[in-house]
Design a protein around this motif. Structure first.
Motif, PDB file in Angstrom:
ATOM      1  N   SER A 157       0.848  -1.188   0.000  1.00 53.53           N
ATOM      2  CA  SER A 157       0.000   0.000   0.000  1.00 53.53           C
ATOM      3  C   SER A 157       0.885   1.240   0.000  1.00 53.53           C
ATOM      4  O   SER A 157       1.994   1.222   0.540  1.00 53.53           O
ATOM      5  CB  SER A 157      -0.923   0.013   1.223  1.00 53.53           C
ATOM      6  N   THR A 158       0.395   2.300  -0.600  1.00 54.46           N
ATOM      7  CA  THR A 158       1.117   3.574  -0.596  1.00 54.46           C
ATOM      8  C   THR A 158       0.165   4.668  -0.136  1.00 54.46           C
ATOM      9  O   THR A 158      -1.020   4.661  -0.481  1.00 54.46           O
ATOM     10  CB  THR A 158       1.661   3.923  -1.986  1.00 54.46           C
ATOM     11  N   ALA A 159       0.689   5.610   0.633  1.00 55.65           N
ATOM     12  CA  ALA A 159      -0.109   6.727   1.123  1.00 55.65           C
ATOM     13  C   ALA A 159       0.403   8.028   0.522  1.00 55.65           C
ATOM     14  O   ALA A 159       1.485   8.075  -0.086  1.00 55.65           O
ATOM     15  CB  ALA A 159      -0.050   6.792   2.654  1.00 55.65           C
ATOM     16  N   ILE A 160      -0.366   9.093   0.700  1.00 57.23           N
ATOM     17  CA  ILE A 160       0.008  10.360   0.063  1.00 57.23           C
ATOM     18  C   ILE A 160       1.159  11.055   0.782  1.00 57.23           C
ATOM     19  O   ILE A 160       1.620  12.112   0.321  1.00 57.23           O
ATOM     20  CB  ILE A 160      -1.204  11.318  -0.046  1.00 57.23           C
ATOM     21  N   ASP A 161       1.656  10.480   1.881  1.00 56.37           N
ATOM     22  CA  ASP A 161       2.885  10.988   2.469  1.00 56.37           C
ATOM     23  C   ASP A 161       4.107  10.248   1.935  1.00 56.37           C
ATOM     24  O   ASP A 161       5.221  10.428   2.421  1.00 56.37           O
ATOM     25  CB  ASP A 161       2.839  10.901   3.995  1.00 56.37           C
ATOM     26  N   GLY A 162       3.886   9.393   0.933  1.00 59.16           N
ATOM     27  CA  GLY A 162       4.984   8.681   0.291  1.00 59.16           C
ATOM     28  C   GLY A 162       5.415   7.411   0.990  1.00 59.16           C
ATOM     29  O   GLY A 162       6.392   6.778   0.583  1.00 59.16           O
TER      30      GLY A 162
ATOM     31  N   GLY B  21       9.854  10.614  -4.404  1.00 52.59           N
ATOM     32  CA  GLY B  21       8.932  11.730  -4.544  1.00 52.59           C
ATOM     33  C   GLY B  21       8.127  12.014  -3.298  1.00 52.59           C
ATOM     34  O   GLY B  21       7.581  13.098  -3.137  1.00 52.59           O
ATOM     35  N   HIS B  22       8.004  11.006  -2.426  1.00 49.81           N
ATOM     36  CA  HIS B  22       7.323  11.183  -1.130  1.00 49.81           C
ATOM     37  C   HIS B  22       5.907  11.734  -1.272  1.00 49.81           C
ATOM     38  O   HIS B  22       5.463  12.548  -0.486  1.00 49.81           O
ATOM     39  CB  HIS B  22       8.143  12.108  -0.220  1.00 49.81           C
ATOM     40  N   TRP B  23       5.198  11.284  -2.312  1.00 52.15           N
ATOM     41  CA  TRP B  23       3.804  11.723  -2.462  1.00 52.15           C
ATOM     42  C   TRP B  23       3.014  10.573  -3.058  1.00 52.15           C
ATOM     43  O   TRP B  23       3.156   9.435  -2.633  1.00 52.15           O
ATOM     44  CB  TRP B  23       3.723  13.009  -3.295  1.00 52.15           C
TER      45      TRP B  23
ATOM     46  N   PHE C  28       7.286  -2.612 -10.008  1.00 47.91           N
ATOM     47  CA  PHE C  28       7.554  -1.241 -10.450  1.00 47.91           C
ATOM     48  C   PHE C  28       6.652  -0.279  -9.678  1.00 47.91           C
ATOM     49  O   PHE C  28       5.595  -0.655  -9.177  1.00 47.91           O
ATOM     50  CB  PHE C  28       7.266  -1.093 -11.949  1.00 47.91           C
ATOM     51  N   SER C  29       7.082   0.964  -9.629  1.00 48.61           N
ATOM     52  CA  SER C  29       6.210   2.005  -9.084  1.00 48.61           C
ATOM     53  C   SER C  29       6.394   3.276  -9.890  1.00 48.61           C
ATOM     54  O   SER C  29       7.453   3.514 -10.484  1.00 48.61           O
ATOM     55  CB  SER C  29       6.509   2.267  -7.605  1.00 48.61           C
ATOM     56  N   CYS C  30       5.341   4.073  -9.904  1.00 47.17           N
ATOM     57  CA  CYS C  30       5.374   5.352 -10.602  1.00 47.17           C
ATOM     58  C   CYS C  30       4.637   6.367  -9.740  1.00 47.17           C
ATOM     59  O   CYS C  30       3.547   6.079  -9.225  1.00 47.17           O
ATOM     60  CB  CYS C  30       4.710   5.236 -11.976  1.00 47.17           C
ATOM     61  N   GLY C  31       5.216   7.523  -9.569  1.00 41.54           N
ATOM     62  CA  GLY C  31       4.575   8.538  -8.757  1.00 41.54           C
ATOM     63  C   GLY C  31       5.118   9.910  -9.053  1.00 41.54           C
ATOM     64  O   GLY C  31       6.038  10.091  -9.858  1.00 41.54           O
ATOM     65  N   THR C  32       4.538  10.878  -8.393  1.00 43.01           N
ATOM     66  CA  THR C  32       4.907  12.275  -8.596  1.00 43.01           C
ATOM     67  C   THR C  32       5.038  12.947  -7.236  1.00 43.01           C
ATOM     68  O   THR C  32       4.284  12.645  -6.313  1.00 43.01           O
ATOM     69  CB  THR C  32       3.833  12.989  -9.444  1.00 43.01           C
ATOM     70  N   SER C  33       6.000  13.834  -7.122  1.00 42.82           N
ATOM     71  CA  SER C  33       6.182  14.578  -5.884  1.00 42.82           C
ATOM     72  C   SER C  33       5.264  15.792  -5.872  1.00 42.82           C
ATOM     73  O   SER C  33       4.688  16.170  -6.894  1.00 42.82           O
ATOM     74  CB  SER C  33       7.636  15.037  -5.748  1.00 42.82           C
ATOM     75  N   LYS C  34       5.157  16.437  -4.711  1.00 45.69           N
ATOM     76  CA  LYS C  34       4.332  17.642  -4.624  1.00 45.69           C
ATOM     77  C   LYS C  34       4.889  18.764  -5.500  1.00 45.69           C
ATOM     78  O   LYS C  34       4.149  19.662  -5.917  1.00 45.69           O
ATOM     79  CB  LYS C  34       4.240  18.107  -3.171  1.00 45.69           C
ATOM     80  N   ASP C  35       6.191  18.709  -5.772  1.00 44.21           N
ATOM     81  CA  ASP C  35       6.812  19.718  -6.627  1.00 44.21           C
ATOM     82  C   ASP C  35       6.621  19.423  -8.105  1.00 44.21           C
ATOM     83  O   ASP C  35       7.047  20.211  -8.956  1.00 44.21           O
ATOM     84  CB  ASP C  35       8.314  19.814  -6.322  1.00 44.21           C
ATOM     85  N   GLY C  36       6.017  18.270  -8.418  1.00 41.75           N
ATOM     86  CA  GLY C  36       5.748  17.955  -9.818  1.00 41.75           C
ATOM     87  C   GLY C  36       6.790  17.099 -10.492  1.00 41.75           C
ATOM     88  O   GLY C  36       6.723  16.886 -11.701  1.00 41.75           O
TER      89      GLY C  36
END
Length: 1129
Positions: A514-519, A539-541, A555-563
């Motif tokens: 599981s992943t949360a929005i705090d990364g 990215g911690h998001w 694999f994982s894919c995500g984006t940081s708060k900075d984009g």
């Protein structure tokens, strides 16, 4: 050169690339001949730097090495020659002809002569073979495709096109390991040694006293989190041996997660050679130093086998002799060709392909609707608007949110592994589970109020060999449910809303990432012990995790708060990042989405493009913009074969991309019988190309099937310019079209199912308004005497869902008090009154009027909660604001529209634009408008933010018909198309422009005036009632008649034989069952009607023909060139 020396060259190439020594990189590539950099080669070709192109090639092959090489050099020099001719530089062209192309004349003298003759032409495009030569840029791009095929097929380039998979800064890491070993061997090691050179071995100067070796202290963030969990397999139903047998995957993560923080890798970081930042993730996991110093020969059989698999595909070019080895893939395996553009009607939020029917696509939308598409037919098979199935079973917070908050959207749609169930997660509280039987129907299974706030993800899993549903939400929880809606597990531990889940299994071990929005990334077993790991996502998001199709790679894919976006592969045995993929170009305003396919490729949507990677190479493979029109961060989904890719567009739809295999799959359903029924334009488009990779038809699909974007006037279902517009029909419809089509007519009650509401017949009171409850369990009728009646179906063995059905007689429902819902009719002339009614979204209260004040009734007690808006003028139409149940639009007898706030008992705005009383109101949240219709046969469009009038248009009436009569309006579920009903016609408008795109007028078997019409719940059908008691069922998109239901179905024998005409005044469509509707009649009776169980639907869609059906004019497909007289028929 030895294998290790060769690999050292690759390490140096990586180092030079990371240090931006660009010229040195390419020079070493050429001089060593170990790696042909296709990207660099493409750049030089596109730039027309022909000298550098040939110089770079010369490091790998000479002109006369083989036929592949010869053709490569010939194509390059021919292009150089044509460009000189195009610039009218004849002298330069002669120089190229004599100096570069002459050598090829010994192999093909005729070709050389033909090339020479081009010098005599003013424009070489006069040559027939070069007539399609475009501009220079296009010509170079076309040539590049040819060159790449030749290079990939050339044996001399084999093993040289793929750069080995290396961790970042591998050479630095080896040097650091060497320095660390040297420091360990020091006789007098000092803490924090200052290493100033790599030219000599490191030794520490003698200190004042002996000191023990001191490793460099790592930052706290780099140390694995201490934990006291027992080893995997020690809990629950899983045997302890399962963990030991599974040395990789989650077991490795968990072992490292519980490692003592005192165990650290001793790495000396020299001042001149600092450990790069991206090495931190590698250093997070404790590792055992090598047993022997120096370089380790890490090449093995697995490495060699991997390199074999990486070799690109052999092009079946002109060379015919077989090659010894062929690679397993090429760029042609990627689905990149746009085959169709389909319109969903609302922004697409989630998609998933059926696991075995590879052209069956499930789509979820921003407006809460889910749709099942059969891509091979380009058709919607099933469409389910968002409905709360049982509001009474939902929590009070959700009931409050459903009333006050914005419309609910779909956050995830997914198929179960065997394709027998569909799971839907919504942005507020709910999940829905449908059963899919293969008959193009989705049957309700369970509705669960699963989470407080949004349900962010949903997936299926098989713990203990039992199919379950896993969900996560804004409430920071992960929950597991069985197929009956019973909660099995509740996982707590995240400190922020949970963004995504990834259930998986390795051998006998079932677990959930599981992943949360705090990364934070956590992992769980199906027990109550808690999270087994706790790591940080790049990215911690917001991050999504996916396994490859074979379940071996994560694999994982995500984006940081900075984009900043990150696409990575994980080393499961260590819980560390194995590789980070390059290619994201810009800051993202949202979260990048991705998918995997074929155990080979990754794809992500960014910057209006689909970007592809080979899993084994960190560099971007290729990008595709799908001819433009994609969302900035498009959502995408491969089918399970990996030959079809769905990707979302900015205009509330999606595009389908395919490779050659996918194109064949998409065309398997197009039988000759179906081909013959295509519109002339579409058929012609397909005949233009005999290739299997057709790109002409998709263009027509894109333009022709988006009627709201490109509307054209259509009368009686016939398009005046021959466009075929997107229609919704089932697979059975297409199969049925191979047979001669006949209008389906229901003349005998045994041909369908119907039930009359008990205690409904009252000849003194007509049924003037009729509604289903939003939950679909009851029917509410308003009589012309101002009294409302409610019927409900009981939940029992015969009717387990408790939903309205024509197979069971419902109960006339009243509260114990015996109260009737009676409107204020004091001083009202009931003959002239115009009744109106509206029901709240949660079925809690109903609002109605019958010429007097508007009354608000409690649906449980029938008590009047309040009254408002006393006449004059009287209220004639009521509509709740879709986003705020406290705001009501009230159409008035004096032609105005009042925007009324119930909470403060105040009219906020008064809209003026009609000349006669208001007869219809319809909101579109997609277009942010309110459309009103009046007895003046006009339509007005109002902005729902400012309440300013945008437009006013008259409906197009037959010649000689005065502009009077009630006009009603209803939006399609896509919130773009608008159904307009008048006694003289049914019409479909593009509401964004208020342009009519279709019209049907009474004729043939349905000649009487229309009394009422309404969309089915999925907007695929239109039910229309007529003043002669006939009922017509129309295809909603084409307005072609599918089925006629004779008066004998809805009228009692007494009404049929009576002297007074009885007919349906109103029609209501069931909110969940597309083939069920109800009618309210002038004799006060109410009937529910459904197709017979054997048929299951109302006929089939008629074919697009020239207006003749079975030798006579079809009642729904006459020609569009109507004269005034024809329109009056």
């Amino acid at each position: 050169m030895t294998s290790l020396s060769r690999e050292l060259v690759f390490l140096i190439l990586q180092f030079l690339e990371e240090e931006k020594f660009k010229e040195a990189v390419h020079r070493l590539e050429k001089e060593s001949g170990f790696f042909f950099n296709m990207k660099y080669f493409e750049e030089k070709v596109q730039a027309g730097e022909w000298e550098e192109v040939e110089k770079y090639l010369s490091g790998f092959t000479k002109v006369d090495d083989n036929r592949y090489s010869m053709k490569i050099f010939f194509e390059i020099r021919k292009q150089k020659y044509l460009e000189a001719l195009d610039r009218q530089e004849k002298a330069k062209a002669v120089e190229i002809l004599v100096g570069d192309l002459k050598m090829f004349s010994t192999f093909n003298e005729e070709l050389y002569k033909e090339i020479t003759q081009l010098l005599t032409l003013n424009n070489f495009r006069e040559n027939e073979q070069l007539s399609k030569y475009g501009d220079t840029k296009t010509a170079r791009s076309i040539m590049l495709i040819e060159l790449k095929k030749l290079i990939e097929a050339n044996p001399l380039f084999r093993d040289k096109l793929i750069f080995p998979t290396l961790k970042s800064s591998r050479l630095r890491t080896l040097i650091n390991q060497s320095l660390n070993w040297q420091h360990q061997l020091c006789k007098n090691p000092r803490p924090n040694p200052d290493i100033k050179t790599l030219f000599t071995d490191h030794t520490c100067a003698p200190p004042n006293g002996p000191l023990a070796p001191t490793p460099v202290n790592l930052p706290i963030a780099a140390v694995a989190k201490p934990a006291a969990y027992t080893p995997l397999g020690a809990h629950g139903p899983f045997p302890p041996t399962a963990a030991t047998s599974n040395a990789n995957a989650l077991a490795g993560w968990m072992a490292n997660a519980s490692a003592s923080s005192s165990v650290q890798a001793a790495v000396v970081t020299a001042s001149t050679m600092p450990v790069p930042q991206n090495q931190v993730s590698i250093l997070k996991r404790p590792r055992t130093p090598p047993a022997t110093p120096g370089m380790v020969d890490y090449q093995n059989a697995d490495h060699e086998q991997l390199m074999k698999r990486l070799r690109p595909g052999h092009s079946v070019e002109e060379v015919s002799y077989p090659l010894a080895r062929q690679a397993s893939w090429s760029l042609d395996d990627l689905p990149r060709q746009v085959t169709m553009t389909l319109h969903q009607g609302s922004s697409v939020t989630s998609m998933d392909f059926h696991p075995s029917h590879h052209t069956l696509l499930l789509v979820g939308s921003n407006n809460g609707e889910i749709t099942l598409w059969e891509l091979s037919l380009r058709e919607k098979l099933v469409s389910k608007p968002f409905k709360i199935w049982d509001v009474s079973a939902c929590s009070l917070p959700f009931q409050a949110a459903a009333v006050k908050d914005a419309p609910i959207s779909v956050s995830r749609v997914t198929w179960s592994p065997d394709g027998s169930f569909v799971g839907i997660a919504f942005t507020k509280h709910l999940i829905h589970l449908y059963a899919y039987t293969g008959s193009n129907e989705l049957a309700h299974r369970i509705e669960v109020d699963a989470h407080v706030g949004g349900v962010n993800d949903l997936a299926f899993a098989h713990p203990n060999k039992q199919l379950c549903i896993v969900t996560c939400g804004d409430d920071k929880l992960i929950k597991v449910w069985d197929l009956n809606g019973r909660k099995l597990f509740n996982f707590e531990g995240h400190e922020a809303p949970v963004y995504s889940i990834c259930p998986h299994h390795k051998e006998n071990i079932q677990f959930i990432f599981s992943t949360a929005i705090d990364g934070k990334i956590k992992a769980w077993l199906y027990d109550n012990v808690g999270s087994r790991v706790d790591y940080d996502a790049p990215g911690h998001w917001c991050t999504t995790m996916l396994y490859s199709a074979d379940g071996t790679r994560l694999f994982s894919c995500g984006t940081s708060k900075d984009g900043d976006s990150f696409l990575v592969e994980w080393n499961e045995s260590e819980g560390a990042i194995k590789r980070t993929y390059n290619g994201f170009r810009k800051k993202s305003a949202g979260v990048v989405q991705f998918d995997t396919t074929q155990n080979r490729f990754l794809a992500a949507g960014e910057d209006g493009q689909v970007k592809f990677w080979d899993m084994d190479n960190i560099n971007l493979l290729i990008s595709a913009d799908a001819d433009g029109g994609l969302q900035g961060l498009p959502r995408l989904r491969f089918n399970k074969e990996g030959n079809i890719l769905a990707v979302t567009t900015v205009d509330n739809g999606f595009k389908i991309l395919a490779n050659a295999s996918g194109l064949r799959s998409l065309r398997t359903m197009e039988t000759p019988a179906f081909e013959a029924l295509r519109s002339p334009i579409e058929s012609a488009a397909i005949k233009v190309s005999g290739s299997s990779t057709v790109n002409v038809s998709p263009v027509n699909c894109k333009v022709e099937r988006s009627s709201p974007v490109r509307p054209s006037p259509i009368l009686n279902g016939v398009d005046t310019i021959g466009r075929s517009v997107e229609k919704s029909r089932t697979v059975e419809d297409v199969i049925d079209r191979a047979k001669p089509w006949q209008l389906y007519e229901i003349l005998d009650p045994v041909q369908c199912r119907s039930v009359t509401m008990p205690d409904s017949t009252d000849s003194s009171s007509k049924v003037v308004r009729l509604l289903y409850t939003n939950s679909g369990v009851g029917i509410l009728a308003l009589g012309s005497n101002g009294i409302q009646k409610l019927w409900k179906w009981a939940r029992n063995e015969q009717n387990p869902t408790g939903k309205a059905t024509a197979s069971i007689v419902p109960q006339h429902w009243q509260p114990n008090s015996g109260l009737l819902m009676t409107n204020d009719i004091s001083g009202v002339n009931l003959e002239e009154a115009v009744p109106c009614i509206a029901l709240s979204k949660n079925d809690s209260y109903v609002m109605s009027a019958c010429g007097g004040k508007v009354s608000l009734f409690n649906m449980m007690t029938f008590k009047v909660m309040t009254t408002f808006m006393p006449p004059p003028p009287a209220s004639t139409f009521l509509a709740f604001h879709p986003q705020d149940n406290n705001i009501i639009a009230i159409g008035m007898e004096d032609s105005t529209i009042h925007i009324y706030n119930v909470r403060v008992d105040e009219v906020k705005s008064k809209l003026k634009g009609h000349q006669k009383r208001i007869t219809g109101l319809a909101f579109s949240t997609n277009l942010n408008i309110l459309v009103s219709s009046g007895a003046d046969a006009h339509l007005c469009v109002w902005n729902i933010d400012t309440w300013e009038k945008r437009k006013s248009i008259p409906i197009q009436l037959p010649a000689g018909k005065s502009p009077v009569g009630g006009t009603r309006v209803q939006f399609h579920t896509d919130q773009l198309r608008l159904l307009v009903v008048h006694e003289t016609q049914l019409a479909i408008y593009d509401a964004s422009k208020m342009e009519r795109i279709r019209q049907w007028v009474p004729q043939d078997v349905l000649p009487a005036p229309i009394s009422y019409a309404a969309y089915s719940c999925n907007s695929q059908l239109i039910y229309a009632a007529f003043c002669d008691a006939n009922i017509g069922v129309f295809d909603a998109d084409s307005l072609r008649l599918r089925c006629r239901i004779a008066p004998s179905i809805c009228l009692s024998p007494a009404a049929l034989n009576g002297s007074q005409a009885v007919y349906p005044l109103v029609v209501a469509a069931h909110p969940l069952e597309a083939n069920q509707f109800a009618v309210g009649l002038t004799d006060g009776s109410v009937k529910v009607i459904e197709p017979s169980e054997s048929e299951g639907k109302w006929g089939t869609s008629p074919p697009m023909d020239n207006g003749i059906l079975n030798g006579r004019a079809g009642s729904s497909s006459t020609t569009s060139n109507h004269t005034a007289d024809q329109a009056q028929r």
